[in-house]
Design a protein around this motif. Sequence first.
Motif, mmCIF file in Angstrom:
data_model
loop_
_atom_site.group_PDB
_atom_site.id
_atom_site.type_symbol
_atom_site.label_atom_id
_atom_site.label_comp_id
_atom_site.label_asym_id
_atom_site.label_seq_id
_atom_site.Cartn_x
_atom_site.Cartn_y
_atom_site.Cartn_z
ATOM 1 N N ILE A 147 -18.140 38.244 51.234
ATOM 2 C CA ILE A 147 -17.011 39.029 51.706
ATOM 3 C C ILE A 147 -16.358 39.662 50.481
ATOM 4 O O ILE A 147 -16.180 39.002 49.453
ATOM 5 N N PHE A 148 -16.014 40.917 50.615
ATOM 6 C CA PHE A 148 -15.539 41.687 49.478
ATOM 7 C C PHE A 148 -14.073 42.083 49.642
ATOM 8 O O PHE A 148 -13.434 41.798 50.647
ATOM 9 N N ASP A 149 -13.556 42.769 48.633
ATOM 10 C CA ASP A 149 -12.186 43.266 48.601
ATOM 11 C C ASP A 149 -11.977 44.288 49.716
ATOM 12 O O ASP A 149 -12.914 44.958 50.157
ATOM 13 N N VAL B 58 -6.536 50.666 61.121
ATOM 14 C CA VAL B 58 -5.299 49.904 60.981
ATOM 15 C C VAL B 58 -5.438 49.031 59.745
ATOM 16 O O VAL B 58 -6.498 48.462 59.495
ATOM 17 N N VAL B 59 -4.392 48.894 58.998
ATOM 18 C CA VAL B 59 -4.454 48.111 57.775
ATOM 19 C C VAL B 59 -4.750 46.648 58.088
ATOM 20 O O VAL B 59 -4.098 46.046 58.938
ATOM 21 N N GLU B 60 -5.764 46.107 57.428
ATOM 22 C CA GLU B 60 -6.051 44.672 57.501
ATOM 23 C C GLU B 60 -4.808 43.962 56.961
ATOM 24 O O GLU B 60 -4.417 44.181 55.825
ATOM 25 N N PRO B 61 -4.140 43.143 57.772
ATOM 26 C CA PRO B 61 -2.821 42.655 57.397
ATOM 27 C C PRO B 61 -2.778 41.580 56.316
ATOM 28 O O PRO B 61 -1.786 41.447 55.621
ATOM 29 N N GLY B 62 -3.809 40.812 56.159
ATOM 30 C CA GLY B 62 -3.731 39.673 55.263
ATOM 31 C C GLY B 62 -4.068 39.979 53.818
ATOM 32 O O GLY B 62 -4.651 41.006 53.494
ATOM 33 N N SER B 63 -3.683 39.051 52.951
ATOM 34 C CA SER B 63 -4.102 39.119 51.553
ATOM 35 C C SER B 63 -5.574 38.705 51.484
ATOM 36 O O SER B 63 -6.128 38.157 52.456
ATOM 37 N N ASN B 64 -6.198 38.940 50.343
ATOM 38 C CA ASN B 64 -7.596 38.540 50.207
ATOM 39 C C ASN B 64 -7.777 37.043 50.429
ATOM 40 O O ASN B 64 -8.736 36.618 51.070
ATOM 41 N N GLU C 172 -29.122 40.124 53.814
ATOM 42 C CA GLU C 172 -27.786 39.895 53.267
ATOM 43 C C GLU C 172 -26.805 40.704 54.098
ATOM 44 O O GLU C 172 -27.051 41.868 54.392
ATOM 45 N N ILE C 173 -25.723 40.070 54.480
ATOM 46 C CA ILE C 173 -24.630 40.757 55.149
ATOM 47 C C ILE C 173 -23.522 40.901 54.124
ATOM 48 O O ILE C 173 -23.106 39.915 53.510
ATOM 49 N N LEU C 174 -23.074 42.134 53.911
ATOM 50 C CA LEU C 174 -21.984 42.409 52.986
ATOM 51 C C LEU C 174 -20.792 42.862 53.819
ATOM 52 O O LEU C 174 -20.821 43.931 54.416
ATOM 53 N N ALA C 175 -19.773 42.024 53.871
ATOM 54 C CA ALA C 175 -18.611 42.292 54.721
ATOM 55 C C ALA C 175 -17.455 42.811 53.879
ATOM 56 O O ALA C 175 -17.037 42.166 52.922
ATOM 57 N N PHE C 176 -16.961 43.981 54.256
ATOM 58 C CA PHE C 176 -15.830 44.609 53.581
ATOM 59 C C PHE C 176 -14.658 44.687 54.547
ATOM 60 O O PHE C 176 -14.704 45.463 55.502
ATOM 61 N N PRO C 177 -13.609 43.880 54.325
ATOM 62 C CA PRO C 177 -12.412 44.060 55.147
ATOM 63 C C PRO C 177 -11.937 45.500 55.009
ATOM 64 O O PRO C 177 -11.971 46.072 53.922
ATOM 65 N N CYS C 178 -11.534 46.063 56.109
ATOM 66 C CA CYS C 178 -11.239 47.490 56.146
ATOM 67 C C CYS C 178 -9.758 47.766 56.304
ATOM 68 O O CYS C 178 -9.087 47.118 57.096
ATOM 69 N N LYS C 179 -9.272 48.742 55.556
ATOM 70 C CA LYS C 179 -7.876 49.165 55.650
ATOM 71 C C LYS C 179 -7.677 50.212 56.742
ATOM 72 O O LYS C 179 -6.573 50.675 56.953
ATOM 73 N N MET D 240 -22.860 56.465 42.701
ATOM 74 C CA MET D 240 -22.191 55.302 43.259
ATOM 75 C C MET D 240 -22.016 54.271 42.166
ATOM 76 O O MET D 240 -22.891 54.076 41.330
ATOM 77 N N THR D 241 -20.895 53.586 42.193
ATOM 78 C CA THR D 241 -20.680 52.504 41.265
ATOM 79 C C THR D 241 -21.662 51.373 41.555
ATOM 80 O O THR D 241 -22.048 51.169 42.692
ATOM 81 N N SER D 242 -22.060 50.663 40.518
ATOM 82 C CA SER D 242 -23.024 49.587 40.727
ATOM 83 C C SER D 242 -22.342 48.241 40.906
ATOM 84 O O SER D 242 -23.007 47.229 41.023
ATOM 85 N N PHE D 243 -20.993 48.243 40.894
ATOM 86 C CA PHE D 243 -20.242 47.005 41.082
ATOM 87 C C PHE D 243 -19.234 47.179 42.208
ATOM 88 O O PHE D 243 -18.687 48.251 42.412
ATOM 89 N N VAL D 244 -18.988 46.091 42.916
ATOM 90 C CA VAL D 244 -17.922 46.027 43.906
ATOM 91 C C VAL D 244 -17.131 44.758 43.600
ATOM 92 O O VAL D 244 -17.622 43.852 42.931
ATOM 93 N N LYS D 245 -15.912 44.699 44.089
ATOM 94 C CA LYS D 245 -15.077 43.509 43.913
ATOM 95 C C LYS D 245 -15.271 42.580 45.104
ATOM 96 O O LYS D 245 -15.233 43.017 46.254
ATOM 97 N N ASP D 246 -15.482 41.303 44.804
ATOM 98 C CA ASP D 246 -15.563 40.355 45.906
ATOM 99 C C ASP D 246 -14.164 39.967 46.362
ATOM 100 O O ASP D 246 -13.162 40.427 45.809
ATOM 101 N N ILE D 247 -14.079 39.135 47.365
ATOM 102 C CA ILE D 247 -12.803 38.763 47.964
ATOM 103 C C ILE D 247 -11.894 38.040 46.966
ATOM 104 O O ILE D 247 -10.682 38.007 47.116
ATOM 105 N N ASP D 248 -12.491 37.490 45.889
ATOM 106 C CA ASP D 248 -11.729 36.810 44.842
ATOM 107 C C ASP D 248 -11.390 37.725 43.676
ATOM 108 O O ASP D 248 -10.865 37.274 42.665
ATOM 109 N N GLY D 249 -11.742 39.025 43.796
ATOM 110 C CA GLY D 249 -11.434 39.994 42.753
ATOM 111 C C GLY D 249 -12.431 40.044 41.614
ATOM 112 O O GLY D 249 -12.200 40.711 40.613
#
Length: 108
Positions: A88-90, A65-71, A55-62, A1-10
């Motif tokens: 909140i993440f990417d 149904v595709v999550e319609p909004g931009s980050n 800690e709650i890690l929230a990932f908008p999901c595609k 697994m990758t040790s990094f994720v992108k947050d909502i700001d990239g």
Amino acid sequence: MTSFVKDIDGKDVSLSKFIGKALLIVNVASKCGLTSSNYSELSHIYEKYKTQGLEILAFPCKQPVVEPGSNSEIKRFACTRCKAEFPIFDKVDVNGPSIAPVYRFLKV
């Protein structure tokens, strides 16, 4: 697994920052019929238990149904309207060939 994720700001976020914490990893969507109650309940749980190491890690999901909004729209919705203070993440896929590494790891 990758040790990094992108947050909502990239920005890259190292998952190592959450070592020793109890994690609740959730996929979220702003247009789901349960969105308001889900974000409200997650915010309540986070506020109640964050000082105890939750800690709650929230990932908008595609999916499904595709999550319609931009980050930036998702962030504005979650943080302003729903008062989310947890990370909140990417947007990610939680299934299929493009599944995010964090969800691939969680499904093993």
